[in-house]
Structures are given as structure tokens and as C-alpha cells.
Design a protein around this motif. Structure first.
Motif, PDB file in Angstrom:
ATOM      1  N   VAL A   1      20.685 -18.483 -11.869  1.00 30.74           N
ATOM      2  CA  VAL A   1      20.233 -17.249 -11.216  1.00 30.74           C
ATOM      3  C   VAL A   1      19.742 -16.249 -12.257  1.00 30.74           C
ATOM      4  O   VAL A   1      18.709 -15.588 -12.070  1.00 30.74           O
ATOM      5  CB  VAL A   1      21.368 -16.631 -10.370  1.00 30.74           C
ATOM      6  N   LEU A   2      20.461 -16.133 -13.351  1.00 28.93           N
ATOM      7  CA  LEU A   2      20.047 -15.190 -14.410  1.00 28.93           C
ATOM      8  C   LEU A   2      18.682 -15.579 -14.973  1.00 28.93           C
ATOM      9  O   LEU A   2      17.823 -14.719 -15.188  1.00 28.93           O
ATOM     10  CB  LEU A   2      21.087 -15.167 -15.530  1.00 28.93           C
ATOM     11  N   ALA A   3      18.494 -16.869 -15.227  1.00 30.46           N
ATOM     12  CA  ALA A   3      17.206 -17.321 -15.747  1.00 30.46           C
ATOM     13  C   ALA A   3      16.093 -17.067 -14.734  1.00 30.46           C
ATOM     14  O   ALA A   3      14.975 -16.674 -15.095  1.00 30.46           O
ATOM     15  CB  ALA A   3      17.279 -18.801 -16.116  1.00 30.46           C
ATOM     16  N   ASP A   4      16.384 -17.271 -13.450  1.00 29.79           N
ATOM     17  CA  ASP A   4      15.383 -17.042 -12.407  1.00 29.79           C
ATOM     18  C   ASP A   4      14.997 -15.569 -12.313  1.00 29.79           C
ATOM     19  O   ASP A   4      13.817 -15.215 -12.303  1.00 29.79           O
ATOM     20  CB  ASP A   4      15.913 -17.512 -11.050  1.00 29.79           C
ATOM     21  N   ILE A   5      16.012 -14.708 -12.246  1.00 29.82           N
ATOM     22  CA  ILE A   5      15.724 -13.285 -12.051  1.00 29.82           C
ATOM     23  C   ILE A   5      15.050 -12.687 -13.267  1.00 29.82           C
ATOM     24  O   ILE A   5      14.315 -11.697 -13.162  1.00 29.82           O
ATOM     25  CB  ILE A   5      17.021 -12.513 -11.697  1.00 29.82           C
ATOM     26  N   ALA A   6      15.271 -13.302 -14.445  1.00 32.20           N
ATOM     27  CA  ALA A   6      14.649 -12.783 -15.662  1.00 32.20           C
ATOM     28  C   ALA A   6      13.133 -12.890 -15.621  1.00 32.20           C
ATOM     29  O   ALA A   6      12.434 -12.225 -16.392  1.00 32.20           O
ATOM     30  CB  ALA A   6      15.197 -13.515 -16.888  1.00 32.20           C
ATOM     31  N   GLY A   7      12.618 -13.706 -14.706  1.00 33.04           N
ATOM     32  CA  GLY A   7      11.170 -13.758 -14.545  1.00 33.04           C
ATOM     33  C   GLY A   7      10.618 -12.513 -13.883  1.00 33.04           C
ATOM     34  O   GLY A   7       9.425 -12.221 -13.990  1.00 33.04           O
ATOM     35  N   GLU A   8      11.471 -11.769 -13.171  1.00 32.76           N
ATOM     36  CA  GLU A   8      11.054 -10.537 -12.505  1.00 32.76           C
ATOM     37  C   GLU A   8      11.563  -9.285 -13.215  1.00 32.76           C
ATOM     38  O   GLU A   8      10.953  -8.222 -13.122  1.00 32.76           O
ATOM     39  CB  GLU A   8      11.573 -10.532 -11.063  1.00 32.76           C
ATOM     40  N   LEU A   9      12.693  -9.426 -13.901  1.00 31.76           N
ATOM     41  CA  LEU A   9      13.323  -8.283 -14.555  1.00 31.76           C
ATOM     42  C   LEU A   9      13.978  -8.785 -15.834  1.00 31.76           C
ATOM     43  O   LEU A   9      14.797  -9.697 -15.787  1.00 31.76           O
ATOM     44  CB  LEU A   9      14.396  -7.680 -13.629  1.00 31.76           C
ATOM     45  N   PRO A  10      13.633  -8.221 -16.991  1.00 36.22           N
ATOM     46  CA  PRO A  10      14.308  -8.646 -18.226  1.00 36.22           C
ATOM     47  C   PRO A  10      15.821  -8.524 -18.080  1.00 36.22           C
ATOM     48  O   PRO A  10      16.327  -7.553 -17.520  1.00 36.22           O
ATOM     49  CB  PRO A  10      13.770  -7.670 -19.279  1.00 36.22           C
ATOM     50  N   VAL A  11      16.535  -9.522 -18.581  1.00 39.73           N
ATOM     51  CA  VAL A  11      17.984  -9.555 -18.470  1.00 39.73           C
ATOM     52  C   VAL A  11      18.573  -9.695 -19.879  1.00 39.73           C
ATOM     53  O   VAL A  11      18.212 -10.608 -20.622  1.00 39.73           O
ATOM     54  CB  VAL A  11      18.467 -10.719 -17.593  1.00 39.73           C
ATOM     55  N   VAL A  12      19.489  -8.781 -20.225  1.00 39.63           N
ATOM     56  CA  VAL A  12      20.147  -8.799 -21.526  1.00 39.63           C
ATOM     57  C   VAL A  12      21.559  -9.344 -21.337  1.00 39.63           C
ATOM     58  O   VAL A  12      22.315  -8.853 -20.494  1.00 39.63           O
ATOM     59  CB  VAL A  12      20.199  -7.388 -22.141  1.00 39.63           C
ATOM     60  N   PHE A  13      21.930 -10.329 -22.139  1.00 40.36           N
ATOM     61  CA  PHE A  13      23.200 -11.035 -21.960  1.00 40.36           C
ATOM     62  C   PHE A  13      23.954 -11.085 -23.294  1.00 40.36           C
ATOM     63  O   PHE A  13      23.816 -12.033 -24.058  1.00 40.36           O
ATOM     64  CB  PHE A  13      22.916 -12.443 -21.450  1.00 40.36           C
ATOM     65  N   PRO A  14      24.772 -10.065 -23.604  1.00 37.36           N
ATOM     66  CA  PRO A  14      25.659 -10.169 -24.775  1.00 37.36           C
ATOM     67  C   PRO A  14      26.768 -11.176 -24.453  1.00 37.36           C
ATOM     68  O   PRO A  14      27.584 -10.935 -23.575  1.00 37.36           O
ATOM     69  CB  PRO A  14      26.218  -8.748 -24.945  1.00 37.36           C
ATOM     70  N   VAL A  15      26.794 -12.283 -25.147  1.00 39.02           N
ATOM     71  CA  VAL A  15      27.651 -13.404 -24.756  1.00 39.02           C
ATOM     72  C   VAL A  15      29.008 -13.306 -25.449  1.00 39.02           C
ATOM     73  O   VAL A  15      29.092 -13.302 -26.677  1.00 39.02           O
ATOM     74  CB  VAL A  15      26.973 -14.753 -25.080  1.00 39.02           C
ATOM     75  N   HIS A  16      30.059 -13.240 -24.654  1.00 41.06           N
ATOM     76  CA  HIS A  16      31.434 -13.234 -25.140  1.00 41.06           C
ATOM     77  C   HIS A  16      31.716 -14.559 -25.862  1.00 41.06           C
ATOM     78  O   HIS A  16      31.220 -15.614 -25.449  1.00 41.06           O
ATOM     79  CB  HIS A  16      32.365 -13.069 -23.939  1.00 41.06           C
ATOM     80  N   PRO A  17      32.499 -14.548 -26.947  1.00 37.23           N
ATOM     81  CA  PRO A  17      32.775 -15.803 -27.667  1.00 37.23           C
ATOM     82  C   PRO A  17      33.329 -16.902 -26.772  1.00 37.23           C
ATOM     83  O   PRO A  17      32.960 -18.072 -26.922  1.00 37.23           O
ATOM     84  CB  PRO A  17      33.807 -15.372 -28.713  1.00 37.23           C
ATOM     85  N   ARG A  18      34.202 -16.540 -25.838  1.00 39.23           N
ATOM     86  CA  ARG A  18      34.757 -17.548 -24.923  1.00 39.23           C
ATOM     87  C   ARG A  18      33.651 -18.188 -24.091  1.00 39.23           C
ATOM     88  O   ARG A  18      33.609 -19.412 -23.905  1.00 39.23           O
ATOM     89  CB  ARG A  18      35.789 -16.881 -24.006  1.00 39.23           C
ATOM     90  N   THR A  19      32.736 -17.348 -23.586  1.00 41.03           N
ATOM     91  CA  THR A  19      31.642 -17.855 -22.759  1.00 41.03           C
ATOM     92  C   THR A  19      30.701 -18.723 -23.583  1.00 41.03           C
ATOM     93  O   THR A  19      30.238 -19.776 -23.108  1.00 41.03           O
ATOM     94  CB  THR A  19      30.883 -16.680 -22.129  1.00 41.03           C
TER      95      THR A  19
END
Length: 373
Positions: A229-247
Motif C-alpha cells: 500500500v505504501l509503495a502504491d500510494i507513493a505514486g500519488e503522494l511522496p511517502v517518507v519512511f524512517p525505518v525502525h531497526p526492528r522493522t
């Protein structure tokens, strides 16, 4: 006679809550706060940088407990806290009270160590309940409140929960939200940073994502659905994802890196970042169009800021962010997440309001009650 309070922190959310309390307590010469850091978060990006951003003093005591299972970590904190509490504060004297904040393992462990030594405990952010005992934080909240004699509450639901659990009325204090104290104090500095320019972002024209809870990142199918979903929506709206070490570890272990780093993601505008310090992260979140998160603190901050928040959880211990604020519970359902994102982009999403007493003065109220007692 000066009273010595042990102020305990262990993880990122604790720092944001304790910083304004320490500042407020310093306004009372009869109170000496001693800052104890358990070391539950030991990564510099998750700990040291926050002390700098929040202008907190270096800890007077550092326990260096590190990671481990819940039982191992809790046991180490209790063991080391007991040693410190028995020995007394640096410079001599004794501890008159322990102050704990939030719901991490450090919160519960420090409270248990203190009460077994007959040192009274004050719990800041008391009474919050998700009613989901599969969450380790819910157990921590219940245990901490049960042994505390001073309960500082951020929203009315917390008052109702504590009364229902049988806590005396004179122990319960509705003071507001200390997280919002920190947000309001540091928002001008955060927005003055060049974070958006550096990332090529326009205010209110991007989203911010954080995911770290086991229910979202420990199951490969669930995590994959959310990342798509994040990858899909990023085509319409830039999405910033600071990734937690666990994730990050789970994404690599499950072989899902292509959903973040593949050609599709690069053509869209999914920006994967390492964890950020508080000021830089606040610079991002405070100017976002939408926040997607499973963090309790971000539910509160987004409500205070008036920014739509899609909470990737089936429940919340902060119901006021849903009933009055800007949060919507979407669970781990990618279909509901996508639908709510479309509502945000089309302007159909609800508006909310900032709850009463979330005015940046909660720590002053807490310090006033502590001084009066």
C-alpha cells in the motif's frame, strides 16, 4: 528539606515525556530531580541524539541494561534499580520518590523495584488502556498503575479507567499531555530546519510512515500487505519512511526489500530513511499531509497538530485521539488503509480538535502537585 526524586527513562518516548517534567521541577528549590537512564534503548540514534534535541541533561545514572527478552530486560532493570535506590542518589541522601513515565519495560521495572523498597511511585500517563493484554505495554501500564500512589492522567478515559479499577480519587490527577509540552516547546526549532529542502519535499504534500509493533512487522504477510500500500500510494503522494531497526531486520529476514528498494518504489516516491532525531522527525511530521503509524505518541502529536493520522492498530489506549482528534484505527488491513488514504487525498477525511489541557503546561501541573505533596 530537599526532596530527591528519581526520574526514570529508558526508551525514546520516555525522553519526550520526562524532558518538560525535569524543566518544571527545577523551578522548585525544595525538589532535586535525579535522572536515571536504564539504557533500554542503547542505539545512539534511538537514545543519545534525543538528549541533545530535547536539551535534556546527561543522565546522573546510566544502568546500561541493553536488549533481551521482556523477562531478561525487566529483571536486569529491577536488579540495577534496586542497587541504585538502596545506595541513594549521587552526592548522598536518599530517594523520596520515583517518577516513571509511559509504558515501556523500564517504567514497570523501576516502579516495582521502588515500591518493594517502600519508595512511593508517581506514574505519568497513568490510566491509559487498550484492553488488549497481548500487548506488552498494556501489562506494563496495569502493573505500574497498581503500585503507584500518584497517578497523572492525560485524558478523561484514563480517569474513568483508574476509578473503575478502584484507585482512590485523591491519587488521580488530570494534568494533560506532557508529550504535547515537548511538541509545542520545540516546534519552532523543528520547522526552522532544512529537512524538507534536503529531501525535496513540499509542506503538506507528502506522508510520513512509522511501523514497529510486532503485530505489524513480525508476520511476513501482514508486513508485505502494508508495504505494498505504501509503495502504491507513493505514486500519488511522496511517502517518507524512517525505518525502525526492528522493522528493517524483519524486512530483510522476510525478503521484502524489493517493496522498498525496487524499481517500482524508485519510480514512485517512497523515501526510506534511517531513524531520525526528535527535531528532524518533528520537522517532517508537523508539515505532513498524513501520518501512518502504529506509535502511540504519534497519535497524540498528530491530533495536537491537526494532521490526519491513520493508526495501524485494531485498538488504542488513547481513544481521545479518535473521538476528538484526527486518528482513525485501520488495523493491519491494507484495504482500509488504502481507502482512508484516498479520503485524505480527496479532502473527505474528518477534521479533529486538540483536547482540553493539551496546552503545553502539563509538566507545570505535575510539578505543582509533586511539590504540594
Amino acid at each position: 528539606m530537599v526532596k530527591v526524586f528519581a526520574c526514570v527513562v529508558g526508551a525514546r518516548p520516555n525522553f519526550m515525556k520526562m524532558a518538560p517534567i525535569l524543566r518544571a521541577l527545577r523551578g522548585y528549590p525544595e525538589i532535586r530531580p535525579v535522572l536515571i537512564h536504564t539504557g533500554q534503548h542503547y542505539d545512539p540514534q534511538l537514545s543519545d541524539v534525543f538528549f541533545q534535541d530535547l536539551e535534556m541533561p546527561r543522565p546522573d545514572v546510566h544502568l546500561n541494561v541493553g536488549s533481551g527478552t521482556h523477562a531478561q530486560q525487566t529483571a536486569r532493570i529491577m536488579e540495577k534499580m534496586e542497587e541504585i535506590l538502596v545506595a541513594g542518589p549521587p552526592g548522598g541522601g536518599r530517594f523520596d520518590r520515583v517518577i516513571v513515565v509511559g509504558d515501556v519495560n523500564s517504567t514497570m521495572a523501576a516502579a516495582l523495584a521502588a515500591v518493594k523498597l517502600q519508595i512511593p511511585v508517581a506514574h505519568v500517563e497513568a490510566g491509559l488502556r487498550s484492553f488488549d493484554r497481548t500487548m506488552p505495554e498494556e501489562i506494563n501500564r496495569l502493573v505500574t498503575d497498581s503500585v503507584s500512589d500518584m497517578l497523572f492522567v492525560s485524558e478523561p478515559s484514563g480517569m474513568e479507567n483508574l476509578r473503575r479499577e478502584g484507585h482512590p480519587e485523591d491519587q488521580i490527577h488530570l494534568v494533560g499531555n506532557v508529550m504535547i509540552d515537548t511538541l509545542r516547546a520545540l516546534l519552532p526549532r523543528a520547522r526552522a530546519l532544512e529537512t524538507l529542502d534536503r529531501l525535496g519535499l513540499t509542506p503538506e504534500q507528502y506522508g510520513v510512515v512509522t511501523l514497529h509493533r510486532p503485530s505489524n512487522v513480525d508476520d511476513p504477510q501482514t508486513l508485505a500487505g502494508l508495504l505494498r500500500v505504501l509503495a502504491d500510494i507513493a505514486g500519488e503522494l511522496p511517502v517518507v519512511f524512517p525505518v525502525h531497526p526492528r522493522t528493517r531486520q524483519r524486512i530483510e529476514a522476510f525478503g521484502l526489500g524489493h517493496l522498498l528498494d525496487g524499481q517500482r518504489a524508485r519510480q514512485a516516491a517512497l523515501r526510506v530513511l534511517p531513524p531520525l532525531g526528535y527535531l528532524e522527525f518533528l520537522s517532517l511530521t508537523s508539515q505532513a499531509r498524513v501520518i501512518i503509524t502504529d506509535s502511540g505518541g504519534l497519535q497524540e502529536e498528530s491530533t495536537a497538530l491537526g494532521i490526519p493520522c491513520l493508526t495501524v492498530r485494531p485498538n488504542t489506549e488513547r481513544p481521545i485521539t479518535v473521538t476528538e482528534g484526527t486518528s482513525t484505527l485501520v488495523g493491519s488491513d491494507p484495504v482500509k488503509l488504502r481507502r482512508c488514504l484516498e479520503d485524505v487525498l480527496s479532502g473527505r477525511y474528518k477534521t479533529g480538535r486538540c483536547p482540553e489541557l493539551w496546552d503545553g503546561k502539563a509538566a507545570e501541573r505535575i510539578a505543582g502537585v509533586l511539590a504540594a505533596h
